[in-house]
Scaffold this motif. Structure first.
Motif, PDB file in Angstrom:
ATOM      1  N   LEU A   8      30.372  36.307   2.994  1.00 42.24           N
ATOM      2  CA  LEU A   8      31.202  35.531   3.414  1.00 42.24           C
ATOM      3  C   LEU A   8      30.600  34.074   3.801  1.00 42.24           C
ATOM      4  O   LEU A   8      29.228  34.007   4.156  1.00 42.24           O
ATOM      5  CB  LEU A   8      31.883  35.902   4.877  1.00 42.24           C
ATOM      6  CG  LEU A   8      32.709  37.079   4.724  1.00 42.24           C
ATOM      7  CD1 LEU A   8      33.276  37.583   6.219  1.00 42.24           C
ATOM      8  CD2 LEU A   8      34.026  36.873   3.867  1.00 42.24           C
ATOM      9  N   SER A   9      31.314  32.849   3.652  1.00 37.14           N
ATOM     10  CA  SER A   9      30.588  31.724   4.105  1.00 37.14           C
ATOM     11  C   SER A   9      30.729  31.721   5.520  1.00 37.14           C
ATOM     12  O   SER A   9      31.262  32.307   6.278  1.00 37.14           O
ATOM     13  CB  SER A   9      31.490  30.474   3.082  1.00 37.14           C
ATOM     14  OG  SER A   9      32.769  30.505   3.902  1.00 37.14           O
ATOM     15  N   THR A  11      31.765  29.218   7.529  1.00 41.31           N
ATOM     16  CA  THR A  11      33.156  28.971   7.960  1.00 41.31           C
ATOM     17  C   THR A  11      33.961  30.125   8.046  1.00 41.31           C
ATOM     18  O   THR A  11      34.869  30.290   8.839  1.00 41.31           O
ATOM     19  CB  THR A  11      33.703  27.747   7.144  1.00 41.31           C
ATOM     20  OG1 THR A  11      33.791  28.220   5.842  1.00 41.31           O
ATOM     21  CG2 THR A  11      32.824  26.402   7.216  1.00 41.31           C
ATOM     22  N   GLN A  12      33.989  31.004   6.946  1.00 41.81           N
ATOM     23  CA  GLN A  12      34.977  32.166   6.870  1.00 41.81           C
ATOM     24  C   GLN A  12      34.639  33.015   8.019  1.00 41.81           C
ATOM     25  O   GLN A  12      35.381  33.649   8.725  1.00 41.81           O
ATOM     26  CB  GLN A  12      34.855  32.751   5.702  1.00 41.81           C
ATOM     27  CG  GLN A  12      35.287  32.051   4.387  1.00 41.81           C
ATOM     28  CD  GLN A  12      34.925  32.868   3.163  1.00 41.81           C
ATOM     29  OE1 GLN A  12      34.063  33.257   3.020  1.00 41.81           O
ATOM     30  NE2 GLN A  12      35.970  32.635   2.226  1.00 41.81           N
ATOM     31  N   ILE A  13      33.256  33.170   8.360  1.00 44.33           N
ATOM     32  CA  ILE A  13      32.711  34.100   9.410  1.00 44.33           C
ATOM     33  C   ILE A  13      33.287  33.407  10.803  1.00 44.33           C
ATOM     34  O   ILE A  13      33.669  34.021  11.527  1.00 44.33           O
ATOM     35  CB  ILE A  13      31.181  34.062   9.387  1.00 44.33           C
ATOM     36  CG1 ILE A  13      30.617  34.908   8.101  1.00 44.33           C
ATOM     37  CG2 ILE A  13      30.533  34.609  10.652  1.00 44.33           C
ATOM     38  CD1 ILE A  13      29.206  34.750   8.239  1.00 44.33           C
ATOM     39  N   MET A  15      35.883  31.588  11.297  1.00 38.00           N
ATOM     40  CA  MET A  15      37.418  31.872  11.564  1.00 38.00           C
ATOM     41  C   MET A  15      37.687  33.376  11.959  1.00 38.00           C
ATOM     42  O   MET A  15      38.523  33.577  12.558  1.00 38.00           O
ATOM     43  CB  MET A  15      37.942  31.629  10.196  1.00 38.00           C
ATOM     44  CG  MET A  15      38.263  29.921   9.843  1.00 38.00           C
ATOM     45  SD  MET A  15      39.312  29.386   8.510  1.00 38.00           S
ATOM     46  CE  MET A  15      38.102  30.038   7.199  1.00 38.00           C
ATOM     47  N   ILE A  16      36.811  33.990  11.404  1.00 42.92           N
ATOM     48  CA  ILE A  16      37.206  35.686  11.610  1.00 42.92           C
ATOM     49  C   ILE A  16      36.727  35.806  13.380  1.00 42.92           C
ATOM     50  O   ILE A  16      37.340  36.605  13.914  1.00 42.92           O
ATOM     51  CB  ILE A  16      36.258  36.416  10.632  1.00 42.92           C
ATOM     52  CG1 ILE A  16      36.770  36.445   9.346  1.00 42.92           C
ATOM     53  CG2 ILE A  16      36.220  38.107  11.181  1.00 42.92           C
ATOM     54  CD1 ILE A  16      35.976  37.166   8.429  1.00 42.92           C
ATOM     55  N   LEU A 134      38.901  22.545   9.590  1.00 43.66           N
ATOM     56  CA  LEU A 134      38.313  23.737  10.109  1.00 43.66           C
ATOM     57  C   LEU A 134      38.771  24.106  11.556  1.00 43.66           C
ATOM     58  O   LEU A 134      39.186  25.134  11.706  1.00 43.66           O
ATOM     59  CB  LEU A 134      36.692  23.418  10.101  1.00 43.66           C
ATOM     60  CG  LEU A 134      35.945  24.542  10.560  1.00 43.66           C
ATOM     61  CD1 LEU A 134      36.214  25.862   9.744  1.00 43.66           C
ATOM     62  CD2 LEU A 134      34.463  24.532  10.554  1.00 43.66           C
ATOM     63  N   LYS A 137      42.321  25.634  11.374  1.00 43.41           N
ATOM     64  CA  LYS A 137      42.396  27.104  10.742  1.00 43.41           C
ATOM     65  C   LYS A 137      41.811  27.968  11.876  1.00 43.41           C
ATOM     66  O   LYS A 137      42.659  29.153  11.951  1.00 43.41           O
ATOM     67  CB  LYS A 137      41.322  27.161   9.356  1.00 43.41           C
ATOM     68  CG  LYS A 137      42.054  26.603   8.443  1.00 43.41           C
ATOM     69  CD  LYS A 137      41.180  26.430   6.951  1.00 43.41           C
ATOM     70  CE  LYS A 137      41.808  25.679   5.886  1.00 43.41           C
ATOM     71  NZ  LYS A 137      40.972  25.773   4.584  1.00 43.41           N
ATOM     72  N   LEU A 141      44.238  30.966  13.668  1.00 44.01           N
ATOM     73  CA  LEU A 141      43.641  32.386  13.726  1.00 44.01           C
ATOM     74  C   LEU A 141      43.613  32.698  15.212  1.00 44.01           C
ATOM     75  O   LEU A 141      43.774  33.889  15.509  1.00 44.01           O
ATOM     76  CB  LEU A 141      42.566  32.673  12.735  1.00 44.01           C
ATOM     77  CG  LEU A 141      42.374  32.250  11.461  1.00 44.01           C
ATOM     78  CD1 LEU A 141      41.187  32.558  10.681  1.00 44.01           C
ATOM     79  CD2 LEU A 141      43.130  33.465  10.999  1.00 44.01           C
ATOM     80  N   TYR A 287      47.583  25.304  11.165  1.00 42.35           N
ATOM     81  CA  TYR A 287      47.254  25.816   9.919  1.00 42.35           C
ATOM     82  C   TYR A 287      47.200  24.506   8.898  1.00 42.35           C
ATOM     83  O   TYR A 287      46.551  24.381   8.073  1.00 42.35           O
ATOM     84  CB  TYR A 287      48.007  26.866   9.215  1.00 42.35           C
ATOM     85  CG  TYR A 287      47.615  27.473   8.052  1.00 42.35           C
ATOM     86  CD1 TYR A 287      46.327  28.114   7.867  1.00 42.35           C
ATOM     87  CD2 TYR A 287      48.293  27.140   6.919  1.00 42.35           C
ATOM     88  CE1 TYR A 287      45.651  28.582   6.549  1.00 42.35           C
ATOM     89  CE2 TYR A 287      47.716  27.584   5.499  1.00 42.35           C
ATOM     90  CZ  TYR A 287      46.640  28.177   5.649  1.00 42.35           C
ATOM     91  OH  TYR A 287      45.933  28.700   4.192  1.00 42.35           O
TER      92      TYR A 287
END
Length: 424
Positions: A8-9, A11-13, A15-16, A134, A137, A141, A287
């Protein structure tokens, strides 16, 4: 599984992590009041717990934010997630009201995870124009997590009436362990710490069996000294906006459940639907915040967006307070959710644009403390208004606060127009 996670990138981390953080908050928060009652706490003591939690958030926000600037944002996040995980686990197994109170205080001090996550996020985004996207998002979430969490915890509490809170607290502790792992695999970024190589080496050399008290004193002193270096005059409008929005929303959230029950006879089931509806609208807006910002191409200083945010919130509160039917009330939830969502992201964007990497954590921490301040004031204020004037007047006072924001943001906006034309 771990291999896929490591792919995962950053930024994805993040967001999670934002989703899991607020999902865990949504799990535990609705059950705290009932658990405190089961431990023998009175309603007055529970209210004091809430005030102490907000007060500790108020004090610790700038200090932890500044420590993240000094020591690195990644180490600060690892510390907060680990500490929170342990505290929530103990919260679920304790049978002492005193320990419950102490743990809530500790969580109030260290639970700055959203602050630190938003502070570290820009370090992994190259283009400044991508910050809003960012933040949007992450807020989306977070909102989804906060909406889903209470529903899941409600089912768990109903399925396990005897030890439901313990199970929920254990789940929250596991989630924070997962978040600790996710933050740990983030790549190190040179912007996440402002210590030079020599200072870092000195710190490592002097960290052999350090004395805990001396370390805390030194870190606190460094934080206070560094906070003095921030040009707070530059951020006065950011803090004014955050204070007014926090007061408005604090008044609303401290009374809306009672208002809906007394004025519109809403059952707990439909109250949950209304909360979910507002959360869905907010998540949708955050979003698509990039698309919303495209409508304000010339609003580089965010004054026009801020003015529209306060205008929407004022109209929403007036409509809710004066609504003759539940359907009219629900209709006015839409501008409230839109205004609140856009206002949150816009405020963060203003901080990033006005400041620099060196003091970003300090500013965001101070802004979070403003919100915590409203958490101390608004429950008491709304209680007095409800007692002597009636529950509907709480929302009317929220509208009054919002109208002050309309006036201030309009004045700032118009004062900058001549300068803009002059530059043109």
């Amino acid at each position: 599984m771990l291999k896929h996670i490591k792919m995962l990138s950053p930024t994805q981390i993040l967001m999670i992590v934002s989703f899991l953080d607020m999902f865990s908050v949504g799990l535990i928060i609705p059950q705290l009041h009932q658990q405190a009652l089961l431990l023998g706490c009175s309603h007055v003591l529970i209210g004091i717990m809430g005030a102490v939690y907000s007060a500790s958030q108020l004090i610790s926000g700038p200090i932890i934010g500044n420590l993240s600037d000094l020591k690195g944002r990644k180490p600060a996040l690892l510390f907060t997630f680990t500490t929170c995980g342990v505290a929530y686990l103990l919260l679920g197994i304790t049978t002492s009201a005193l320990i419950f109170f102490i743990l809530r205080f500790i969580l109030g001090v260290v639970k700055q995870t959203q602050l630190l996550t938003r502070s570290i996020a820009p370090d992994y985004v190259k283009e400044p124009e991508q910050h809003s996207g960012l933040f949007g998002k992450m807020s989306t979430l977070s909102g989804i997590g906060m909406s889903v969490g209470p529903m899941v915890s409600g089912h768990l509490a109903e399925a396990f009436p005897d030890n439901g809170f313990t199970i929920i607290a254990f789940v929250v502790a596991v989630i924070y362990t997962i978040n600790t792992y996710l933050i740990n695999i983030l790549p190190d970024n040179e912007k996440t710490s402002k210590l030079s190589d020599n200072e870092e080496n000195k710190r490592e050399e002097s960290s052999v069996a350090p004395k805990l008290i001396d370390s805390v004193k030194r870190s606190f002193g460094e934080s206070v000294d560094d906070l003095k270096k921030v040009n707070w005059v530059v951020y006065w409008d950011v803090f004014i906006y955050r204070l007014i929005i926090s007061l408005c929303m604090g008044m609303y959230f401290s009374s809306f459940a009672v208002f809906l029950k007394t004025e519109h006879n809403v059952s707990p089931k439909y109250l949950g639907y209304i909360i979910a509806f507002k959360g869905a609208i907010s998540s949708f807006c955050t979003y698509f915040i990039v698309h919303i910002n495209r409508l304000y191409k010339t609003d580089s200083n965010a004054t026009e967006r801020t003015f529209h945010v306060f205008l929407a919130i004022t109209v929403a509160f007036l409509g809710m307070g004066l609504a003759s039917t539940l359907y009219v009330y629900i209709l006015f939830i839409i501008p409230l959710a839109v205004g609140g969502a856009v206002g949150k992201v816009t405020n963060l964007e203003m901080i990033v644009k006005k400041g620099n990497d060196e003091h970003r954590g300090s500013i965001i921490g101070a802004a979070g403390s403003v919100r915590s301040l409203s958490g101390v004031v608004t429950p008491l204020l709304s209680g007095i208004i409800s007692e002597y004037m009636g529950v509907p007047y709480v929302i009317i006072f929220a509208a009054i606060f919002a109208s002050i924001g309309v006036g201030i943001s309009y004045k700032i906006r118009t004062s900058l127009v001549p300068d803009k034309h002059k530059n043109d």
